[in-house]
Scaffold this active site. Structure first.
Site, short mmCIF file in Angstrom:
data_model
loop_
_atom_site.label_atom_id
_atom_site.label_comp_id
_atom_site.label_asym_id
_atom_site.label_seq_id
_atom_site.Cartn_x
_atom_site.Cartn_y
_atom_site.Cartn_z
N ARG A 298 41.25 -7.04 48.84
CA ARG A 298 40.48 -6.23 49.80
C ARG A 298 39.01 -6.60 49.81
O ARG A 298 38.36 -6.63 50.86
CB ARG A 298 40.71 -4.75 49.51
CG ARG A 298 42.14 -4.36 49.84
CD ARG A 298 42.46 -2.90 49.60
NE ARG A 298 43.77 -2.62 50.20
CZ ARG A 298 44.41 -1.46 50.11
NH1 ARG A 298 43.86 -0.44 49.44
NH2 ARG A 298 45.57 -1.29 50.69
N TYR A 437 44.49 -6.13 58.71
CA TYR A 437 45.35 -6.61 57.61
C TYR A 437 44.81 -6.22 56.24
O TYR A 437 43.68 -5.78 56.12
CB TYR A 437 45.71 -8.09 57.74
CG TYR A 437 44.65 -9.16 57.72
CD1 TYR A 437 43.37 -8.98 57.26
CD2 TYR A 437 45.00 -10.45 58.16
CE1 TYR A 437 42.47 -10.03 57.23
CE2 TYR A 437 44.11 -11.51 58.13
CZ TYR A 437 42.83 -11.28 57.67
OH TYR A 437 41.95 -12.31 57.64
N GLU A 438 45.64 -6.37 55.26
CA GLU A 438 45.33 -5.96 53.88
C GLU A 438 44.97 -4.47 53.83
O GLU A 438 44.17 -4.02 53.02
CB GLU A 438 44.17 -6.82 53.34
CG GLU A 438 44.10 -6.96 51.83
CD GLU A 438 45.36 -7.55 51.22
OE1 GLU A 438 45.85 -8.56 51.73
OE2 GLU A 438 45.86 -6.96 50.25
N GLY A 439 45.63 -3.70 54.73
CA GLY A 439 45.39 -2.26 54.80
C GLY A 439 44.38 -1.93 55.88
O GLY A 439 43.22 -2.29 55.78
N GLN A 444 42.37 2.25 54.03
CA GLN A 444 41.22 2.20 53.12
C GLN A 444 40.63 3.59 52.96
O GLN A 444 40.25 4.02 51.86
CB GLN A 444 40.13 1.25 53.64
CG GLN A 444 40.59 -0.16 53.97
CD GLN A 444 41.29 -0.84 52.81
OE1 GLN A 444 40.86 -0.72 51.66
NE2 GLN A 444 42.38 -1.53 53.10
#
Lengths: 596, 596
Positions: A298, A437-439, A444
């Site tokens: 992240r 992406y990646e949350g 978050q």
């Protein structure tokens, strides 16, 4: 597309003055990270970014990744760039020398990554994902697995991927269905389909090591029944030689808004009987292992937001310095548009946000280094806690802001910004994925609210905000009018952030929907205020250097003015977010879904 | 791409309750515009939008406009859509019956345009530009010219274009170099190159009437030396038959971020000796004539921002109602993501902004109708003044907001939003141009500050804000807690707007760069507050209907809640803009250009 020239001056300032590079270099294992060595590393990485990666950025966007006869074809130049990365051992930069890495701190890796993301985000995703796989294997795999996979992953000769998402399991990984069936030889047969797999397949590396989340036949439902597997593209024998092709393939590529050159693959495992996989760590702990490397992943995506904003800034600045159009208000003559007040406002907005994002990302990286290498357990824990708190903010705020800044970059160009050849629009398109992406930003924000604020009843938040309050008070009492303004605005921002945290703590027990509705505005509020804190720290250093008449005075004067701009133009958003949090959470759910 | 279904329910509410359709229909010439007739018009236009234009939107994006053998080829279906527009006389909707139009008020045209822009912005630019040409000819050309060009332009059989921009003359039209040399027969020979000419050439219409800004040999420099010319693609004889091809051609098309199906042409005039043009009105008054139609053109672009936001909203809402992913906070079961608090927050943010933009645009259109048809000269002047004040706000704020809402629409989709096939990304790409063409946001903001605020020393602004203050006070005293909150937030917003205007008035004489630096934040502040005013008006009506138990109570309840959401989530931005205006204007120019 304009040339890219890394802003090593500001990067070194942030490393030395805000992220505490010297302190990090004093930790066991990081002794080599002297300012001199780091300078050489940045210079060399910057040269590669400017000369090798940046010129390929537009090429990659135009040509894109293609699936041809079952193979992923990448744009011209990708092969050479990949070789350059391997030759320089750049993937190995933050990893231990025992595995072939450079053994430098993560904060240096982040600075290098910023330049590469700025130069060519679509390319840099490949080494970024490989670094992610190395982190996972380093921290969770067996010694035997490390011995087989790490050497060539650390050097970047092999590439790594993360196979998490499925069509019905995106933000909710508990819904994963990919199967892993234990075999007599201790391996597992993996079958299922994964989507959105970045660099899922390509011919750049001689092997690709997939990290795959899958479910054992007897696994409990939901997130507690997910295991992590290594699935190599080519089987690897104990002596490291490559064997048979495994039963895994990219079956299609997505046609995306941006990062065209990054192949986003649908990966099929086990179309011909099953792919051979090897369990990492223990069964059913896969999600936990993923979380181990989540901070790095992240943080890296946050750095993409920062990098693209820096690139968009340079692109817009170059255009504004050249383009002549009309006479600026109050000017005697026609001059380039950089002298128009609103163009200057836009450029300053990007500059100020970039510098704040850079500082916050590097500070988080330095805390992660301390959390890793600090000998004192309490200090280590304290750094980890701080890094964990900053992580969703850096990811969420820097990606949302990075996109907004890329859009401002387009605006500076006027009509030319809308024409693809100019290059400004590519940054906008590329940047848009980072908040997803990646949350996503909401993921978050929920992480920030639930795991970083509610879980410790706001203790870490209070710690951070108290530190900030002390500086705000100090600057508000300064004689320099700019420092004074910065201190005053920062104090306002801090108050808003503290009130928001209080509100979250009291609202959560009443109705769990309230903090969920307020989470994204809270994340943005934290980003704005914590970014402002870093700018205030920078301003204080700059003032001291100016007073001492030491160093690059023009730079320090600009830094002080940029921090002032941030305080006057960005920090005042904080109370607006607070209002939306405390007064607005009720309003979110009142319109029923069928009346939307 | 999801289906598009015009929100006629809300459009009619806004027309009747906020824009004063009945009042407009009472004006001479607009008698036909009863609610019943307008309902039929909206239903039929909505059907065309949904069934003819919307399905072509993604097709147009994929195929794009192409220059093939000197001819502009448009996507499949464009021809049929063009015929549909001509058959329905839709281009003629707001023009007098004597020229073949429907003679309906502009506010109805704006409502219809909203649906078409939402359905297919790239297509709708063609009739929109033709309407612009009709406005210019109607208001500035000779009776003879009207007789030659209007009949077929009004019906939309011929298309019109605006040829203003040149490579060195974008925001600064004073730099125009295209030449016009008088000929013995009273015509002019036009030569030069224009860029960014929307629908500059195509085969849809049998003729294209170009309106071209050019400079006479003896013209004074700058904006006072620009004249306006009609340059037909095919010469037209007095009896209306078409003659020889004129010396004007599209020599290339831009490759753009969005609106791929709208051909953005480089137009060359006079490559073979000179294009024949005809002076409109008097020499050297071209820019003034352009300004005559500027209100319509800019309002229409603001409506594009609104339309795209509505489309993005429908796309995101459809996805959120279908997509199942995870269990919402506080929910007992897994349900579609529309029940996740942050997804609801995003959808409500788009919905609230769309409704505010719609109301503000329709109100401006109604004021333009009154400025045109009101018999009382004072009232006419008053309406014109108000419309002029609103114009840069509607254009600037609705386009910036429209883009932000399209981006939120992408976010609602998560990873699928980044995949082009979904359709959400097209709205983002298409929307990005609206804040650039027809005058960038900075140009709108300078217009607001210089021509609409400083010129009358803030008198119109004060008038608008006083009206707003009265409603804010009334609602703040209401017993309904939502009305009370709306009134309170509106009062805060009004205070911020009034302070900003005061500041502009006092700062301008000190340093002309100060209002220029503050202009864009001021424009956004005005948009947020004036949009909030319209939502407050809507809330008041909705409350009254709910109390009376009259009509579609679910709609009125949703309207009240949406206005409340706007008050709590959007209006609080106002003080942030104020801070950036009053405290931040100094900070804009302090960093010298070489330290950026």
């Amino acid at each position: 597309m304009t040339a890219f020239s890394p802003n090593i001056r500001d990067m070194e300032f942030v490393l030395a003055e805000l992220a505490g590079l010297d302190e990090v270099a004093a930790l066991p294992g990081y002794e080599e990270a002297s300012r001199e060595l780091v300078h050489s590393v940045l210079e060399e990485a910057g040269r590669i970014a400017a000369e090798v990666l940046a010129p390929l950025n537009a090429v990659g966007d135009r040509q894109g990744a293609k699936l041809v006869d079952g193979k992923v074809a990448l744009p011209e130049g990708w092969e050479g760039a990949f070789r350059t990365m391997v030759e320089g051992n750049w993937t190995g930069l933050p990893f231990p020398a025992e595995w072939g890495g450079m053994g430098l701190p993560g904060v240096v890796n982040v600075a290098v990554a910023e330049m590469w993301q700025a130069a060519n985000m679509a390319f840099t995703l490949c080494p970024m994902l490989t670094q992610g796989a190395v982190h996972a294997i380093l921290e969770c795999a067996s010694e035997e697995q490390k011995a087989v996979y790490l050497p060539k992953l650390v050097t970047g000769e092999w590439a790594g991927t993360m196979n998490l998402t499925e069509s019905s399991a995106g933000s909710d990984l508990g819904a994963i269905r990919t199967k892993a069936v234990p075999q007599a030889d201790g391996s597992y047969l993996i079958s299922g389909q994964k989507i959105f797999i970045t660099y899922g397949d390509h011919e750049l590396a001689e092997n690709i090591i997939h990290l795959v989340l899958a479910r054992l036949p007897d696994a409990p439902p939901g997130v507690k029944g997910i295991s992590l597997f290594i699935v190599p593209k080519f089987m690897v024998s104990a002596d490291g030689t490559l064997g048979a092709r495994n039963d895994v393939a990219a079956v299609s590529l997505e046609h995306k808004l941006g990062i065209h050159a990054s192949p986003t693959c649908v990966m099929s495992f086990g179309d011909n009987g099953g792919a051979t996989g090897f369990l990492v760590g223990q069964e059913n702990r896969g999600l936990e292992y993923m979380f181990v490397m989540m901070n790095h992943a992240r943080l890296n995506v946050g750095v993409q937001g920062l990098g693209i904003a820096e690139r968009a800034y340079q692109q817009a600045r170059a255009y504004a310095r050249e383009r002549v159009q009309g006479k600026p208000a109050g000017a005697a003559a026609v001059t380039p548009i950089v002298d128009h007040a609103d163009v200057r406002r836009m450029l300053m907005t990007i500059k100020a946000n970039v510098e704040a994002m850079r500082a916050l990302a590097y500070v988080e990286a330095a805390e992660l280094d301390k959390a890793h290498a600090e000998p004192d357990a309490d200090k280590r824990a304290q750094s980890f806690r701080l890094a964990e708190f900053l992580n969703p903010v850096v990811k969420g705020w820097s990606t949302e802001t990075g996109f907004d800044m890329a859009s401002l970059g387009v605006q500076v160009h006027g009509g030319m910004g809308y024409v693809e050849e100019t290059g400004a629009a590519q940054h906008l398109r590329d940047a848009r994925i980072t908040a997803i992406y990646e949350g996503t930003t909401a993921i978050q924000a929920n992480d920030l609210v639930n795991r970083k604020i509610l879980r410790d009843k706001g203790a870490t938040a209070k710690l951070v905000l108290d530190e900030l309050a002390a500086l705000a008070d100090e600057l508000a009492a300064a004689s320099d009018s700019r420092l004074k303004a910065i201190g005053t605005e920062l104090a306002e921002g801090r108050r808003a952030a503290a009130d928001a945290v209080e509100w979250i703590l009291s609202a959560a027990p009443q109705d769990p929907r309230l903090p969920a509705a307020a989470a994204v505005p809270l994340l943005k509020l934290m980003g704005v205020v914590l970014g402002g804190y870093q700018m205030a720290r920078a301003a204080k250093v700059a003032r001291a250097r100016l007073d001492a008449g030491e160093g690059d005075l023009d730079f320090f004067e600009a830094k002080l003015n940029t921090a002032w701009f941030y305080a006057e133009h960005v920090l005042p958003q904080a109370p607006a977010f607070l209002a939306s949090i405390t007064r607005g959470a009720d309003a979110v759910m009142t319109v029923p879904a069928d009346q939307l």
